[in-house]
Design a protein around this motif. Structure first.
Motif, PDB file in Angstrom:
ATOM      1  N   UNK A  91      -7.219  -7.540  -1.897  1.00  0.00           N
ATOM      2  CA  UNK A  91      -6.850  -6.669  -1.341  1.00  0.00           C
ATOM      3  C   UNK A  91      -7.802  -5.999  -0.419  1.00  0.00           C
ATOM      4  N   UNK A  92      -8.858  -6.358  -0.361  1.00  0.00           N
ATOM      5  CA  UNK A  92     -10.339  -5.586   0.086  1.00  0.00           C
ATOM      6  C   UNK A  92      -9.896  -6.414   1.619  1.00  0.00           C
ATOM      7  N   UNK A  93     -10.070  -7.420   1.951  1.00  0.00           N
ATOM      8  CA  UNK A  93      -9.357  -7.844   3.433  1.00  0.00           C
ATOM      9  C   UNK A  93      -8.253  -8.725   3.888  1.00  0.00           C
ATOM     10  N   UNK A  94      -7.791  -8.633   2.948  1.00  0.00           N
ATOM     11  CA  UNK A  94      -6.223  -8.046   3.322  1.00  0.00           C
ATOM     12  C   UNK A  94      -5.176  -6.899   3.109  1.00  0.00           C
ATOM     13  N   UNK A  95      -4.368  -6.121   4.299  1.00  0.00           N
ATOM     14  CA  UNK A  95      -4.166  -4.964   4.673  1.00  0.00           C
ATOM     15  C   UNK A  95      -2.708  -5.084   3.744  1.00  0.00           C
ATOM     16  N   UNK A  96      -2.106  -6.059   4.786  1.00  0.00           N
ATOM     17  CA  UNK A  96      -1.052  -6.189   3.975  1.00  0.00           C
ATOM     18  C   UNK A  96      -0.435  -6.553   2.960  1.00  0.00           C
ATOM     19  N   UNK A  97      -1.607  -7.076   1.912  1.00  0.00           N
ATOM     20  CA  UNK A  97      -1.000  -7.293   0.703  1.00  0.00           C
ATOM     21  C   UNK A  97      -1.096  -6.122   0.098  1.00  0.00           C
ATOM     22  N   UNK A  98      -2.685  -4.988   0.028  1.00  0.00           N
ATOM     23  CA  UNK A  98      -2.585  -4.143  -0.152  1.00  0.00           C
ATOM     24  C   UNK A  98      -1.427  -3.143  -0.295  1.00  0.00           C
ATOM     25  N   UNK A  99      -1.306  -2.971   0.498  1.00  0.00           N
ATOM     26  CA  UNK A  99       0.159  -1.931   0.973  1.00  0.00           C
ATOM     27  C   UNK A  99       0.905  -2.514   0.340  1.00  0.00           C
ATOM     28  N   UNK A 100       1.307  -3.620   0.175  1.00  0.00           N
ATOM     29  CA  UNK A 100       2.438  -4.183  -0.798  1.00  0.00           C
ATOM     30  C   UNK A 100       2.258  -3.981  -2.359  1.00  0.00           C
ATOM     31  N   UNK A 101       0.864  -4.236  -2.981  1.00  0.00           N
ATOM     32  CA  UNK A 101       0.557  -3.653  -4.136  1.00  0.00           C
ATOM     33  C   UNK A 101       1.192  -2.278  -4.288  1.00  0.00           C
ATOM     34  N   UNK A 102       0.446  -1.858  -3.676  1.00  0.00           N
ATOM     35  CA  UNK A 102       0.531  -0.068  -3.670  1.00  0.00           C
ATOM     36  C   UNK A 102       2.227  -0.041  -3.775  1.00  0.00           C
ATOM     37  N   UNK A 103       2.763  -0.163  -2.543  1.00  0.00           N
ATOM     38  CA  UNK A 103       3.926   0.051  -2.393  1.00  0.00           C
ATOM     39  C   UNK A 103       4.957  -0.655  -4.271  1.00  0.00           C
ATOM     40  N   UNK A 104       4.285  -1.869  -4.499  1.00  0.00           N
ATOM     41  CA  UNK A 104       5.218  -2.161  -5.976  1.00  0.00           C
ATOM     42  C   UNK A 104       5.316  -1.081  -7.123  1.00  0.00           C
ATOM     43  N   UNK A 105       3.633  -0.496  -6.679  1.00  0.00           N
ATOM     44  CA  UNK A 105       3.702   0.307  -8.240  1.00  0.00           C
ATOM     45  C   UNK A 105       3.924   1.464  -7.918  1.00  0.00           C
ATOM     46  N   UNK A 106       4.682   1.733  -6.575  1.00  0.00           N
ATOM     47  CA  UNK A 106       5.003   3.133  -6.528  1.00  0.00           C
ATOM     48  C   UNK A 106       6.749   3.325  -7.576  1.00  0.00           C
ATOM     49  N   UNK A 107       7.703   0.885  -6.714  1.00  0.00           N
ATOM     50  CA  UNK A 107       9.217   1.409  -7.345  1.00  0.00           C
ATOM     51  C   UNK A 107       8.144   1.069  -8.955  1.00  0.00           C
ATOM     52  N   UNK A 108       7.489   0.217  -9.880  1.00  0.00           N
ATOM     53  CA  UNK A 108       7.711   0.186 -10.311  1.00  0.00           C
ATOM     54  C   UNK A 108       7.412   1.580 -11.287  1.00  0.00           C
ATOM     55  N   UNK A 109       6.716   2.440 -11.204  1.00  0.00           N
ATOM     56  CA  UNK A 109       7.185   3.890 -11.179  1.00  0.00           C
ATOM     57  C   UNK A 109       8.458   4.690 -11.544  1.00  0.00           C
ATOM     58  N   UNK A 110       8.969   4.082 -10.398  1.00  0.00           N
ATOM     59  CA  UNK A 110      10.505   5.041 -10.067  1.00  0.00           C
ATOM     60  C   UNK A 110      11.655   4.092 -10.299  1.00  0.00           C
ATOM     61  N   UNK A 111      11.090   2.736 -10.911  1.00  0.00           N
ATOM     62  CA  UNK A 111      12.433   2.416 -12.318  1.00  0.00           C
ATOM     63  C   UNK A 111      11.972   2.594 -13.402  1.00  0.00           C
ATOM     64  N   UNK A 112      10.811   2.443 -14.246  1.00  0.00           N
ATOM     65  CA  UNK A 112      10.324   3.043 -15.312  1.00  0.00           C
ATOM     66  C   UNK A 112      10.671   4.409 -16.027  1.00  0.00           C
ATOM     67  N   UNK A 113      10.753   5.693 -14.983  1.00  0.00           N
ATOM     68  CA  UNK A 113      11.304   6.574 -14.892  1.00  0.00           C
ATOM     69  C   UNK A 113      13.042   6.325 -15.064  1.00  0.00           C
ATOM     70  N   UNK A 114      13.506   5.976 -13.985  1.00  0.00           N
ATOM     71  CA  UNK A 114      15.326   5.791 -13.651  1.00  0.00           C
ATOM     72  C   UNK A 114      15.388   5.038 -15.307  1.00  0.00           C
ATOM     73  N   UNK A 115      15.493   3.974 -15.212  1.00  0.00           N
ATOM     74  CA  UNK A 115      15.727   3.037 -16.462  1.00  0.00           C
ATOM     75  C   UNK A 115      15.531   3.228 -17.614  1.00  0.00           C
TER      76      UNK A 115
END
Length: 229
Positions: free
Chosen positions: A144-168
């Motif tokens: 993630x330090x050198x691959x910005x798209x990958x880092x963005x996907x990690x951040x986006x997934x963590x947001x989706x994970x938090x939402x999924x756990x709150x919703x489910x």
């Protein structure tokens, strides 16, 4: 008796010669949890890098309950079809899940990975309607330090994970999101930018232990300072 099942990827299975965070958490729970408990799961081995297979029993300290459902190179994609039978066969009460880095790195984008989280939860609940699940967000690794798209996907997934756990989350089957340790540093807490060394193992164990205590009153906070001292 509470039955805990660690579920994860290479950070959880560990490799030959390591203690693993599973061992560190078991040590903590022996001291901090007042009631009987078991560590359960269908697998016991570590990953052998020389043989490129999960066939090693060479734990730094093998004298602990080594059961788990973790695999080198496995993610939500791989565990969703397996979790129902594992929960059913081993009568798990609490799943301790650390998954996602492999998915995002090789198999699925953030949205697809989040869909597999939903499938995982549904399958676990089908096997045990009162299952409790604690999940750790993805810790960005050295890529993630050198691959910005990958880092963005990690951040986006963590947001989706938090939402999924709150919703489910449900009263009878609560879902709890652990926190990435604030002091976790991939340059000092891993041996290669991804996999935890001894200090990293303690910090990952602390993330789960503290979530269990803060969320559900299980055990006590993890004394990482004492463990590392």
């Amino acid at each position: 008796m509470l039955r805990f099942m660690p579920v994860g990827d290479s950070q959880t299975i560990g490799s030959a010669g390591e203690h693993t965070w599973r061992y560190r958490l078991w040590q903590h729970l022996r001291m901090a949890y007042g009631g009987p408990f078991r560590i359960v799961g269908p697998r016991e081995t570590l990953y052998d890098k020389a043989l490129e297979a999960p066939v090693s029993y060479e734990y730094a300290d093998p004298d602990f309950p080594r059961a788990h459902l973790a695999g080198w190179g496995e993610g939500w994609l791989h565990m969703a079809p397996l979790i129902g039978e594992a929960v059913r066969a081993h009568r798990a009460d609490v799943l301790l899940v650390s998954l996602g880095l492999i998915d995002l790195g090789f198999y699925t984008d953030a949205e697809q990975t989040a869909a597999n989280v939903d499938r995982f939860v549904a399958q676990a609940r089908r096997a045990a309607p009162r299952i409790h699940i604690v999940a750790l967000p993805v810790i960005p690794n050295v890529r993630a330090e050198t691959d910005a798209p990958f880092a963005a996907q990690v951040a986006h997934f963590n947001t989706l994970l938090a939402k999924a756990f709150a919703d489910l989350s449900e009263p009878r089957s609560p879902l709890l999101l652990a926190s990435i340790p604030s002091s976790y540093d991939i340059h000092t807490d891993t041996y290669d930018g991804t996999h935890p060394n001894a200090s990293g193992e303690h910090k990952l164990a602390a993330a789960f232990a503290d979530a269990l205590y803060q969320g559900w009153g299980i055990g006590e906070p993890y004394d990482a300072g004492a463990a590392l001292g």
